[in-house]
Design an enzyme around this catalytic site. Structure first.
Site, PDB file in Angstrom:
ATOM      1  N   PHE A 109       0.842  -1.193   0.000  1.00 43.99           N
ATOM      2  CA  PHE A 109       0.000   0.000   0.000  1.00 43.99           C
ATOM      3  C   PHE A 109       0.885   1.253   0.000  1.00 43.99           C
ATOM      4  O   PHE A 109       1.920   1.306   0.686  1.00 43.99           O
ATOM      5  CB  PHE A 109      -0.894   0.044   1.244  1.00 43.99           C
ATOM      6  N   ASP A 110       0.409   2.226  -0.730  1.00 46.36           N
ATOM      7  CA  ASP A 110       0.930   3.577  -0.530  1.00 46.36           C
ATOM      8  C   ASP A 110       0.236   4.158   0.700  1.00 46.36           C
ATOM      9  O   ASP A 110      -0.823   3.663   1.122  1.00 46.36           O
ATOM     10  CB  ASP A 110       0.676   4.416  -1.783  1.00 46.36           C
ATOM     11  N   GLY A 111       0.814   5.236   1.268  1.00 41.67           N
ATOM     12  CA  GLY A 111       0.242   5.807   2.483  1.00 41.67           C
ATOM     13  C   GLY A 111      -0.840   6.836   2.207  1.00 41.67           C
ATOM     14  O   GLY A 111      -2.043   6.561   2.404  1.00 41.67           O
TER      15      GLY A 111
END
Length: 555
Positions: free
Chosen positions: A408-410
């Site tokens: 996941f990206d943040g």
């Protein structure tokens, strides 16, 4: 008148009276032999004896209820009286057949006059001359010992007669027709060899032809079941587990173009129209589709389900894959064949026939929607459903088959995009100051925060069984943030949410592609296309989350 004439007249009257008496005597003898019944008033009444259809006289039957021990049968030596009725013994409904002698048949039975019970009417039979009737067959004489038992105990005598008849009948049957005891019944082949008949010999000519037909039918059955066995052997698993209940499952909706590679069909649809596209799919419905960008991700989800079922056989908190497509139902045959070919456990399909399937996402209780069509993804976002556009890697990459890896990206993915707005509007310095000032304030949730929660909940099930090191789920945070300036707020937010991330990678603006090649995730979610394109070139399967999805979902 002279004395001579008187004598002659008396002589004539005496002769006529003697002739009349002799005639009466002859008639009485004939009536006794043929069963004639004499009237008590002196008038002679002739009644024909009862005979059967062959002309034989009906046997006498003695009723147990109409006779008492004190009543005895008529004797031959008893004198006959003209004041009594002479008749043959009648039969009763509860009587048994008795054996009588010719002397008893010749004698007439003397009984008190009683009203005879009504008898059912018999069908009329044509009259038959008395002389032409066949005589009654002679019967053996009864012994004096049996006659004595009959008078002393009629019921015991009747039971003895019945037993003698049954024994004689059974002995006759056993003598004429040998019977096998019930516990020793023989097979048809054994009985046929023992009791061969002319009919069996006549049927021998039909046996070769019937045997040949039977062999042909057996060969056809064997060929059919061999093909079925071969078909089931090709299926990876014959024991198909039941899908979880939708209300308990984590539903992942995947489009047909995301699951399989349908580029050729899409090209025909765009250039030649819908009819040619359907014709193409129908003509190639037995051609298996090649895997698409979401294929490995779906396979990894099924592996997690299998591991959970091993630890928790009745577990319902599983992944449930739904194939969501706007293809026509006739195209569904090719999709079903491809799903079964790869052993994918996809039981729920949604084929909308050209209509957008987004309206069915909520009905299917969808948690995440993955599609190759960005427009459909935007529609799902408008419905408040977490969605992403799938992109396949430009290079082939080996993926782990025993562990689901999700990266996941943040910002704008797990968290809200508020920090991104500050960085774009006020620059990085203002962004760092803002994150330091609000370090202890949790970030707002992003569109895929719910999916990370689902993964964390399943991970804890494995931890409870001491399977932390062998857990088939592994999560990654791959963010462009700097750990020193803004990383603390991210980790504290995850802690406040009660979520664990297995690996956190802070790149401080460096390219994500090389790191993702090392991780080899089954899917990587990011909101920036330049990160998506960089990872795609290196072979990573990516999913683009449109920018600004958080505001649209919250509204």
């Amino acid at each position: 008148m002279s004395q001579t004439s008187l004598k002659q007249k008396k002589k004539n009257e005496t002769g006529s009276r003697n002739s009349k008496d002799s005639l009466d005597t002859d008639k009485r003898k004939d009536s006794e032999k043929s069963g004639v019944r004499l009237s008590t008033q002196g008038s002679q009444e002739l009644s024909l004896p009862k005979t059967d259809s062959r002309g034989y006289l009906v046997r006498n039957q003695w009723s147990r209820t109409s006779r008492s021990p004190s009543t005895r049968g008529p004797s031959i030596d008893e004198p006959r009286s003209k004041s009594t009725s002479l008749k043959l013994p009648s039969s009763s409904t509860t009587s048994r057949t008795s054996s009588t002698s010719p002397s008893q048949q010749d004698s007439l039975k003397q009984l008190p006059e009683e009203p005879s019970p009504p008898t059912p009417p018999m069908p009329p039979t044509p009259p038959m001359p008395l002389d032409s009737r066949p005589p009654t067959p002679p019967e053996p004489h009864s012994s004096s010992r049996r006659s004595t038992k009959m008078h002393e105990n009629p019921e015991a005598w009747a039971h003895g007669i019945v037993r003698d008849i049954r024994d004689s009948r059974d002995s006759t049957q056993l003598r004429d027709y040998p019977r096998t005891p019930p516990t020793e019944w023989k097979s048809y082949a054994q009985r046929r060899s023992t009791y061969s008949s002319q009919l069996d010999r006549d049927c021998l000519s039909e046996l070769p032809r019937q045997h040949h037909q039977r062999e042909e039918e057996e060969d056809e059955d064997e060929a059919y079941w061999a093909s079925v066995k071969t078909l089931y052997e090709k299926i990876p698993s014959c024991s198909r587990p039941r899908p979880p209940k939708p209300k308990n499952a984590i539903t992942i909706a995947v489009s047909s173009r995301a699951l399989f590679n349908m580029v050729d069909g899409r090209k025909i649809y765009e250039e030649e129209g819908l009819e040619k596209y359907m014709e193409y799919q129908l003509n190639n419905e037995n051609v298996i589709l090649t895997p698409g960008p979401a294929f490995r991700f779906v396979k990894a989800l099924q592996h997690v389900n299998a591991r959970l079922r091993e630890l928790y056989p009745n577990e319902q908190d599983l992944f449930d894959i739904v194939l969501m497509t706007n293809n026509h139902a006739q195209v569904g045959v090719r999709l079903i064949n491809s799903v079964n070919h790869y052993g994918l456990l996809i039981d729920r399909f949604c084929l909308t026939g050209g209509k957008s399937p987004i309206g069915y996402l909520k009905a299917y209780l969808t948690n995440l929607y993955l599609s190759a069509d960005s427009e459909k993804v935007q529609e799902a976002i408008q419905e408040g459903i977490a969605s992403a556009t799938m992109f396949d890697g430009a290079k082939d990459m080996a993926y782990c088959d025993t562990q689901l890896r999700v990266a996941f990206d943040g910002d704008a993915v797990l968290f809200s995009d508020e920090s991104e707005h500050i960085a774009k509007e006020h620059g990085l310095d203002k962004f760092f100051q803002h994150e330091t000032l609000f370090e202890n304030k949790p970030l707002a949730q992003g569109p895929l925060k719910g999916f990370l929660e689902d993964l964390g909940r399943l991970q804890k099930k494995f931890y409870a069984k001491d399977e932390r090191l062998l857990c088939p789920i592994r999560t990654y945070l791959v963010t462009a943030r700097s750990a020193a300036s803004s990383g603390a707020r991210v980790l504290k937010t995850l802690r406040r949410w009660g979520l664990e991330i297995d690996e956190a990678l802070f790149l401080a603006g460096a390219p994500k592609g090389p790191i993702l090649v090392k991780i080899r995730p089954h899917i990587f979610f990011d909101d920036h296309m330049f990160h998506i394109e960089g990872a795609q070139k290196l072979g990573t399967i990516t999913a683009h989350v449109p920018y600004g999805i958080n505001q649209k979902m919250n509204n």
